[in-house]
Design a protein around this motif. Structure first.
Motif, mmCIF file in Angstrom:
data_model
loop_
_atom_site.group_PDB
_atom_site.id
_atom_site.type_symbol
_atom_site.label_atom_id
_atom_site.label_comp_id
_atom_site.label_asym_id
_atom_site.label_seq_id
_atom_site.Cartn_x
_atom_site.Cartn_y
_atom_site.Cartn_z
ATOM 1 N N LEU A 40 0.828 -1.202 0.000
ATOM 2 C CA LEU A 40 0.000 0.000 0.000
ATOM 3 C C LEU A 40 0.867 1.259 0.000
ATOM 4 N N GLU A 41 1.898 1.275 0.809
ATOM 5 C CA GLU A 41 2.795 2.431 0.845
ATOM 6 C C GLU A 41 3.484 2.635 -0.501
ATOM 7 N N THR A 42 3.791 1.545 -1.196
ATOM 8 C CA THR A 42 4.406 1.645 -2.521
ATOM 9 C C THR A 42 3.418 2.225 -3.527
ATOM 10 N N VAL A 43 2.178 1.797 -3.468
ATOM 11 C CA VAL A 43 1.153 2.343 -4.359
ATOM 12 C C VAL A 43 0.979 3.840 -4.106
ATOM 13 N N ILE A 44 0.905 4.224 -2.851
ATOM 14 C CA ILE A 44 0.740 5.646 -2.514
ATOM 15 C C ILE A 44 1.930 6.445 -3.040
ATOM 16 N N ALA A 45 3.128 5.914 -2.860
ATOM 17 C CA ALA A 45 4.322 6.601 -3.364
ATOM 18 C C ALA A 45 4.289 6.706 -4.887
ATOM 19 N N ALA A 46 3.800 5.668 -5.553
ATOM 20 C CA ALA A 46 3.734 5.676 -7.018
ATOM 21 C C ALA A 46 2.753 6.726 -7.529
ATOM 22 N N LEU A 47 1.752 7.028 -6.761
ATOM 23 C CA LEU A 47 0.763 8.023 -7.150
ATOM 24 C C LEU A 47 1.233 9.454 -6.896
ATOM 25 N N GLY A 48 2.286 9.578 -6.110
ATOM 26 C CA GLY A 48 2.826 10.896 -5.802
ATOM 27 C C GLY A 48 3.887 11.321 -6.800
ATOM 28 N N GLU A 49 4.470 12.441 -6.532
ATOM 29 C CA GLU A 49 5.493 13.008 -7.416
ATOM 30 C C GLU A 49 6.907 12.781 -6.893
ATOM 31 N N LEU A 51 9.212 6.572 -3.947
ATOM 32 C CA LEU A 51 8.872 5.334 -4.654
ATOM 33 C C LEU A 51 10.046 4.355 -4.612
ATOM 34 N N ILE A 52 11.246 4.853 -4.766
ATOM 35 C CA ILE A 52 12.425 3.983 -4.683
ATOM 36 C C ILE A 52 12.522 3.361 -3.291
ATOM 37 N N ALA A 53 12.378 4.176 -2.257
ATOM 38 C CA ALA A 53 12.482 3.680 -0.880
ATOM 39 C C ALA A 53 11.385 2.669 -0.564
ATOM 40 N N GLU A 54 10.156 2.977 -0.954
ATOM 41 C CA GLU A 54 9.050 2.054 -0.677
ATOM 42 C C GLU A 54 9.186 0.769 -1.492
ATOM 43 N N SER A 55 9.697 0.865 -2.710
ATOM 44 C CA SER A 55 9.933 -0.336 -3.513
ATOM 45 C C SER A 55 10.971 -1.233 -2.857
ATOM 46 N N ALA A 56 12.007 -0.638 -2.295
ATOM 47 C CA ALA A 56 13.016 -1.422 -1.579
ATOM 48 C C ALA A 56 12.388 -2.121 -0.371
ATOM 49 N N ASP A 57 11.558 -1.391 0.387
ATOM 50 C CA ASP A 57 10.863 -1.995 1.528
ATOM 51 C C ASP A 57 9.978 -3.150 1.065
ATOM 52 N N LEU A 58 9.271 -2.942 -0.037
ATOM 53 C CA LEU A 58 8.370 -3.961 -0.566
ATOM 54 C C LEU A 58 9.123 -5.227 -0.945
ATOM 55 N N LEU A 59 10.222 -5.087 -1.669
ATOM 56 C CA LEU A 59 10.996 -6.262 -2.080
ATOM 57 C C LEU A 59 11.564 -7.002 -0.871
ATOM 58 N N TYR A 60 12.077 -6.256 0.097
ATOM 59 C CA TYR A 60 12.604 -6.887 1.319
ATOM 60 C C TYR A 60 11.504 -7.681 2.027
ATOM 61 N N HIS A 61 10.350 -7.058 2.255
ATOM 62 C CA HIS A 61 9.281 -7.733 2.989
ATOM 63 C C HIS A 61 8.692 -8.890 2.189
ATOM 64 N N TRP A 62 8.703 -8.787 0.861
ATOM 65 C CA TRP A 62 8.271 -9.908 0.018
ATOM 66 C C TRP A 62 9.195 -11.106 0.210
ATOM 67 N N LEU A 63 10.496 -10.852 0.238
ATOM 68 C CA LEU A 63 11.447 -11.955 0.447
ATOM 69 C C LEU A 63 11.309 -12.560 1.843
ATOM 70 N N VAL A 64 11.045 -11.728 2.838
ATOM 71 C CA VAL A 64 10.812 -12.261 4.188
ATOM 72 C C VAL A 64 9.564 -13.138 4.185
ATOM 73 N N LEU A 65 8.485 -12.660 3.560
ATOM 74 C CA LEU A 65 7.254 -13.451 3.478
ATOM 75 C C LEU A 65 7.512 -14.779 2.778
ATOM 76 N N CYS A 66 8.193 -14.738 1.652
ATOM 77 C CA CYS A 66 8.512 -15.980 0.938
ATOM 78 C C CYS A 66 9.329 -16.919 1.820
ATOM 79 N N HIS A 67 10.281 -16.366 2.560
ATOM 80 C CA HIS A 67 11.108 -17.189 3.457
ATOM 81 C C HIS A 67 10.239 -17.911 4.489
ATOM 82 N N THR A 68 9.226 -17.215 5.024
ATOM 83 C CA THR A 68 8.379 -17.846 6.040
ATOM 84 C C THR A 68 7.576 -19.009 5.472
#
Length: 106
Positions: free
Chosen positions: A46-55, A60-77
């Motif tokens: 959600l934070e990545t989507v909000i960042a993508a809608l902004g200027e 967007l870069i920071a939120e994308s990094a957070d998203l990829l990290y948390h995706w990998l953690v989720l996959c690991h679980t």
């Protein structure tokens, strides 16, 4: 350009998952289980989507990094590896996206 890759991050996540939850955010998320990791991934999405809608490109870069990290953690679980996801993506590229989607919806 950096040499850092998602495979590098996947290895870091795996290594930190075995640490004490008192010393590692990754270990804390993994110890809390896939439900917590999934909720956190959803928040980051959600934070990545909000960042993508902004200027703010940097947001967007920071939120994308957070998203990829948390995706990998989720996959690991769930013991899902990056290689498995990449193999699925590779399989899907054998046909057009529209044909692939139609096959799934059938």
């Amino acid at each position: 350009m950096t040499e850092f890759s998602l495979r590098d991050l996947e290895r870091i996540v795996a290594a930190r998952a075995g640490a004490s939850p008192d010393e590692s955010w990754t270990a804390k998320l993994v110890a809390a289980g896939p439900e917590k990791a999934a909720r956190k991934f959803g928040e980051e999405a959600l934070e990545t989507v909000i960042a993508a809608l902004g200027e703010d490109r940097e947001a967007l870069i920071a939120e994308s990094a957070d998203l990829l990290y948390h995706w990998l953690v989720l996959c690991h679980t769930r013991s899902v590896t990056l290689d498995e996801v990449l193999a699925e993506l590779e399989r899907r590229t054998a046909q057009s996206g529209l044909a692939e989607k139609a096959a799934r919806d059938a």
